[in-house]
Motif scaffolding. Structure first.
Motif, PDB file in Angstrom:
ATOM      1  N   LEU A  27       0.799   2.214  14.610  1.00  0.00           N
ATOM      2  CA  LEU A  27       1.458   1.838  13.362  1.00  0.00           C
ATOM      3  C   LEU A  27       0.455   1.273  12.357  1.00  0.00           C
ATOM      4  O   LEU A  27       0.571   1.512  11.158  1.00  0.00           O
ATOM      5  CB  LEU A  27       2.562   0.814  13.639  1.00  0.00           C
ATOM      6  N   VAL A  28      -0.529   0.527  12.875  1.00  0.00           N
ATOM      7  CA  VAL A  28      -1.569  -0.004  11.987  1.00  0.00           C
ATOM      8  C   VAL A  28      -2.294   1.147  11.320  1.00  0.00           C
ATOM      9  O   VAL A  28      -2.547   1.132  10.105  1.00  0.00           O
ATOM     10  CB  VAL A  28      -2.551  -0.908  12.757  1.00  0.00           C
ATOM     11  N   GLN A  29      -2.630   2.171  12.088  1.00  0.00           N
ATOM     12  CA  GLN A  29      -3.340   3.326  11.537  1.00  0.00           C
ATOM     13  C   GLN A  29      -2.479   4.086  10.540  1.00  0.00           C
ATOM     14  O   GLN A  29      -2.968   4.547   9.506  1.00  0.00           O
ATOM     15  CB  GLN A  29      -3.782   4.257  12.683  1.00  0.00           C
ATOM     16  N   ARG A  30      -1.167   4.247  10.858  1.00  0.00           N
ATOM     17  CA  ARG A  30      -0.268   4.915   9.917  1.00  0.00           C
ATOM     18  C   ARG A  30      -0.215   4.131   8.591  1.00  0.00           C
ATOM     19  O   ARG A  30      -0.187   4.703   7.507  1.00  0.00           O
ATOM     20  CB  ARG A  30       1.144   5.035  10.509  1.00  0.00           C
ATOM     21  N   GLY A  31      -0.163   2.789   8.713  1.00  0.00           N
ATOM     22  CA  GLY A  31      -0.144   1.949   7.513  1.00  0.00           C
ATOM     23  C   GLY A  31      -1.405   2.127   6.690  1.00  0.00           C
ATOM     24  O   GLY A  31      -1.352   2.202   5.450  1.00  0.00           O
ATOM     25  N   LEU A  32      -2.568   2.221   7.360  1.00  0.00           N
ATOM     26  CA  LEU A  32      -3.837   2.407   6.649  1.00  0.00           C
ATOM     27  C   LEU A  32      -3.857   3.741   5.923  1.00  0.00           C
ATOM     28  O   LEU A  32      -4.336   3.839   4.780  1.00  0.00           O
ATOM     29  CB  LEU A  32      -5.013   2.316   7.636  1.00  0.00           C
ATOM     30  N   ARG A  37      -3.226   6.531   0.568  1.00  0.00           N
ATOM     31  CA  ARG A  37      -2.548   7.445  -0.348  1.00  0.00           C
ATOM     32  C   ARG A  37      -1.893   6.708  -1.516  1.00  0.00           C
ATOM     33  O   ARG A  37      -1.387   7.328  -2.439  1.00  0.00           O
ATOM     34  CB  ARG A  37      -1.438   8.222   0.389  1.00  0.00           C
ATOM     35  N   GLY A  38      -1.874   5.414  -1.441  1.00  0.00           N
ATOM     36  CA  GLY A  38      -1.215   4.634  -2.478  1.00  0.00           C
ATOM     37  C   GLY A  38       0.248   4.396  -2.199  1.00  0.00           C
ATOM     38  O   GLY A  38       0.977   3.874  -3.051  1.00  0.00           O
ATOM     39  N   ALA A  39       0.700   4.757  -0.982  1.00  0.00           N
ATOM     40  CA  ALA A  39       2.099   4.524  -0.591  1.00  0.00           C
ATOM     41  C   ALA A  39       2.201   3.115  -0.017  1.00  0.00           C
ATOM     42  O   ALA A  39       2.328   2.917   1.197  1.00  0.00           O
ATOM     43  CB  ALA A  39       2.553   5.575   0.427  1.00  0.00           C
ATOM     44  N   ALA A  43       3.235   1.589   3.752  1.00  0.00           N
ATOM     45  CA  ALA A  43       2.250   0.847   4.542  1.00  0.00           C
ATOM     46  C   ALA A  43       2.830  -0.497   4.957  1.00  0.00           C
ATOM     47  O   ALA A  43       2.671  -0.940   6.113  1.00  0.00           O
ATOM     48  CB  ALA A  43       0.979   0.641   3.722  1.00  0.00           C
ATOM     49  N   PHE A  44       3.526  -1.148   4.014  1.00  0.00           N
ATOM     50  CA  PHE A  44       4.126  -2.455   4.311  1.00  0.00           C
ATOM     51  C   PHE A  44       5.083  -2.350   5.498  1.00  0.00           C
ATOM     52  O   PHE A  44       5.053  -3.167   6.423  1.00  0.00           O
ATOM     53  CB  PHE A  44       4.859  -2.970   3.065  1.00  0.00           C
ATOM     54  N   GLU A  45       5.973  -1.336   5.483  1.00  0.00           N
ATOM     55  CA  GLU A  45       6.971  -1.207   6.554  1.00  0.00           C
ATOM     56  C   GLU A  45       6.303  -0.912   7.895  1.00  0.00           C
ATOM     57  O   GLU A  45       6.687  -1.460   8.928  1.00  0.00           O
ATOM     58  CB  GLU A  45       7.983  -0.116   6.199  1.00  0.00           C
ATOM     59  N   ALA A  46       5.272  -0.049   7.855  1.00  0.00           N
ATOM     60  CA  ALA A  46       4.579   0.271   9.111  1.00  0.00           C
ATOM     61  C   ALA A  46       3.917  -0.983   9.673  1.00  0.00           C
ATOM     62  O   ALA A  46       4.012  -1.274  10.875  1.00  0.00           O
ATOM     63  CB  ALA A  46       3.541   1.360   8.866  1.00  0.00           C
ATOM     64  N   TRP A  47       3.265  -1.732   8.829  1.00  0.00           N
ATOM     65  CA  TRP A  47       2.559  -2.933   9.285  1.00  0.00           C
ATOM     66  C   TRP A  47       3.544  -4.025   9.705  1.00  0.00           C
ATOM     67  O   TRP A  47       3.272  -4.791  10.630  1.00  0.00           O
ATOM     68  CB  TRP A  47       1.632  -3.455   8.187  1.00  0.00           C
ATOM     69  N   GLU A  57      -3.858  -7.398  13.354  1.00  0.00           N
ATOM     70  CA  GLU A  57      -4.449  -6.595  12.286  1.00  0.00           C
ATOM     71  C   GLU A  57      -3.396  -6.243  11.244  1.00  0.00           C
ATOM     72  O   GLU A  57      -3.658  -6.241  10.037  1.00  0.00           O
ATOM     73  CB  GLU A  57      -5.044  -5.314  12.878  1.00  0.00           C
ATOM     74  N   ALA A  58      -2.150  -5.955  11.699  1.00  0.00           N
ATOM     75  CA  ALA A  58      -1.065  -5.616  10.784  1.00  0.00           C
ATOM     76  C   ALA A  58      -0.706  -6.817   9.918  1.00  0.00           C
ATOM     77  O   ALA A  58      -0.499  -6.692   8.707  1.00  0.00           O
ATOM     78  CB  ALA A  58       0.154  -5.139  11.566  1.00  0.00           C
TER      79      ALA A  58
END
Length: 693
Positions: A27-32, A37-39, A43-47, A57-58
């Motif tokens: 999830l941390v990587q998905r957030g990064l 991408r500017g989303a 990123a907030f929800e994933a972290w 890290e999140a």
């Protein structure tokens, strides 16, 4: 605005429901990736999901979103809350950022996209909140500011440093060096700088340079300092470039090389370092190490000044006021001195007061002048203290207050300002605002004169002369006046001339008096010209010279001295020392008369009444007789009475004539007494005739 983010979470969780099965690291990587991408909201929800799963890290990245206002309302308190979660889980970078926030404290920056967004979110939050809870607390549950807690900040930075974070190690060393959030400890500071430097961190290398250059817990070693600065410079550390530039500028630990210093300052200046901008500006101004360029100097100094750099602001004030390498521009000078004054620079406060007092570079304002002189005086500026004392004494730009004036005169006097000491002496001598105190007056005047100041010497000598005819005091006055006169002080030469002429007692020394008067006369003092003329006109001096007398009287007359104007009038009318010229005599009488000289008025009236040197004019003659009479001249009062009695140049008025005769007779004028007797006899005769009729 974490409350707002939580309100949106359920909808987004439905959208990203498969994420809940992912491991926190994934999830941390998905957030990064989303952040890249500017989303930011994605990123907030994933972290946030990863943080709930324990990913430090999140939590760190969510803190960064709040810090930068990406996808959420920017809020430093919320950022601090998330950084603390990560820090408590051992995240070194979070510990460092949290430590920085706590060191200084900070207000949260509320930056919603629009007032409408704020209104909608506020309504939603209030609907779910207890009505007793303040709205701001609902929307910003962690408050609106990060409380300043230096000790806690130091603790978190220490943890990050112990975890091996090089930046934290250098910062920890800086705090130990300064004693911020901890006890000052140079040895510990050096150890942490060394640890950061061992990792190749430029901040650690720069810090070691400072430690060795300043000798903080170690012997001063400029050469070793230079080697550390150089290592940091190789990594483009701006402050290290400035430090190494100073070493080259002064030849400390390295060969003196102004050109190299200029190169380093210029490189740091391109990074907008204010110290570098200021110093490269000075080098451009002087043409040292670089080709001289007033334009480049001005540009660099202005850039530093815009950043609030006080030395640059001061330099620009001087640059424009003195016209260094260009024409003076007092408007610009006043502008920059005012900036420096507002930042507390004492000399600039004094200069600003002077600008307003003189109206140079600004619209004149005695109120503003008084304000800035007072600020400078309160900050210890002695001359400003004297100026504000004068303002209080006269009520200029500030309410008159003799007590305050004396207070500031004493402040300036105790700081060694002779003019203030003289003022105090004169105030105590006259009893102005204080009880008259002859001894204290003399004490201050003697102190003022002791420094050799000519004006103070004159003031003390005048005091001694006026306080009695004692030979010792007159001798002391002469001692004070002699060096002042020799230094070219015209007023002192005049007073010494009076002393030598025996005006204050003692034997006269006419040749010495003449020398003193001549010095003062040549310096332009009309009173000295008059005195010199009088000396040459008096046979008793043994220096009688009618032509010399006429020469000096005429110079004094041309300078506007009314006594001299009258004397010149007499000389032209009598032909004494000059060729007789009644017209010129009349002209000089009139010049003296217009300044109120009563004999000048009387003589002018006589010439007008007789038509000597001018056309006869009884009416104008009467006007001038009357002016002299009103000043108490008995001869003029007699003439006015005669004119009124005879009706010559004025309507006859026997009662007014009698009144003027009585005034003149009251002063012992025999002719006026005779006129009154004649009037009395005439009136008696008329009475007898009336009785016989």
């Amino acid at each position: 605005m974490r409350a707002t983010a939580r309100m949106r979470t359920p909808k987004l969780l439905r959208r990203f429901k498969p994420w809940t099965s992912l491991a926190p690291a994934a999830l941390v990587q998905r957030g990064l990736a989303a952040h890249e991408r500017g989303a930011f909201m994605e990123a907030f929800e994933a972290w946030q999901i990863a943080a709930k799963g324990g990913a430090a890290e999140a939590a760190y990245h969510i803190g960064r979103l709040y810090l930068q206002g990406q996808g959420v309302v920017r809020s430093l308190p919320d950022a601090a809350d998330w950084y603390q979660r990560a820090a408590e889980a051992g995240h070194a970078e979070a510990q460092l950022v949290l430590g920085r926030l706590l060191l200084e404290g900070a207000a949260a920056i509320v930056a919603l996209h629009s007032p409408e967004v704020w209104r909608q979110e506020a309504v939603k939050s209030a609907a779910k909140a207890d009505e007793q809870v303040p709205l701001a607390k609902v929307i910003f549950p962690h408050g609106l500011a990060v409380e300043k807690q230096p000790e806690r900040g130091f603790g978190w930075i220490a943890k990050a440093a112990e975890a091996g974070n090089a930046e934290a190690q250098a910062l920890l060393a800086e705090l130990l060096r300064q004693g911020r959030g901890c006890a000052q400890d140079f040895a510990a500071a050096r150890e942490w700088y060394e640890k950061a430097a061992a990792q190749g961190f430029a901040g650690g290398e720069f810090g070691l340079g400072d430690i060795h250059f300043q000798g903080l817990g170690v012997p001063r070693d400029a050469e070793l300092a230079a080697s550390w600065y150089r290592k940091a410079v190789e990594k483009e550390h701006v402050r290290a470039k400035v430090a190494l530039a100073f070493l080259h500028l002064n030849g400390a630990g390295v060969a003196k090389d102004v050109a190299e210093a200029a190169r380093l300052f210029a490189e740091a200046a391109r990074r907008e370092d204010v110290t570098a901008l200021y110093n490269i500006g000075l080098l451009y101004l002087r043409g040292e190490g670089v080709a001289k360029s007033v334009d480049k100097a001005e540009t660099a100094l202005r850039k530093a000044a815009r950043r609030g750099h006080l030395p640059a602001i001061q330099a620009l004030g001087e640059f424009y006021s003195k016209g260094i390498a260009t024409e003076p521009d007092l408007r610009e000078a006043a502008h920059f001195y005012l900036q420096a004054a507002e930042r507390g620079d004492v000399q600039a406060q004094f200069f600003t007061g002077r600008f307003y007092a003189t109206g140079q570079g600004v619209a004149p304002s005695v109120r503003e002048a008084a304000k800035w002189f007072l600020k400078a005086a309160e900050n210890g500026h002695a001359t400003a203290g004297y100026n504000v004392a004068v303002f209080y004494l006269k009520g200029t730009g500030i309410a008159q207050d003799i007590g305050a004036a004396i207070k500031w005169f004493e402040f300036a006097a105790n700081a060694g300002i002779p003019a203030a000491q003289v003022q105090l002496g004169q105030l105590y001598s006259a009893g102005t605002g204080v009880d008259r105190d002859h001894a204290r007056a003399e004490e201050w005047l003697a102190k003022a004169a002791s420094g050799g100041d000519a004006e103070a010497g004159l003031a003390y000598a005048t005091f001694l002369i006026q306080s009695g005819k004692d030979e010792a005091r007159l001798a002391r006055a002469a001692e004070l006046l002699t060096p002042a006169a020799a230094s070219g002080h015209a007023a002192a030469s005049l007073q010494l001339g009076h002393l030598r002429a025996g005006r204050f007692g003692g034997a006269a020394d006419w040749p010495e008096a003449a020398k003193c008067y001549l010095r003062a006369a040549e310096a332009g003092l009309s009173d000295a010209m008059l005195a010199l003329g009088s000396l040459y006109a008096d046979p008793a001096t043994g220096l009688a010279d009618a032509k010399a007398a006429a020469h000096w009287f005429e110079k004094a007359a041309a300078a506007g001295n009314m006594i001299a104007q009258f004397q010149v009038g007499v000389m032209y009318c009598t032909g004494n020392g000059v060729e007789q010229d009644l017209a010129k005599g009349v002209a000089w009488y009139e010049a003296a008369a217009r300044q109120g000289h009563q004999l000048g008025q009387f003589n002018l009236a006589v010439m007008l009444s007789k038509g000597q040197g001018c056309e006869a004019d009884p009416e104008r003659a009467f006007e001038w007789f009357e002016r002299a009479a009103e000043q108490g001249l008995a001869a003029a009062q007699l003439s006015v009475g005669d004119a009124l009695h005879s009706g010559n140049g004025v309507a006859q008025d026997l009662d007014a004539a009698r009144a003027w005769f009585e005034k003149a007779a009251g002063q012992g004028n025999e002719m006026a007494k005779q006129r009154l007797s004649a009037i009395g006899l005439s009136q008696s005769g008329h009475a007898a005739d009336a009785a016989r009729g």
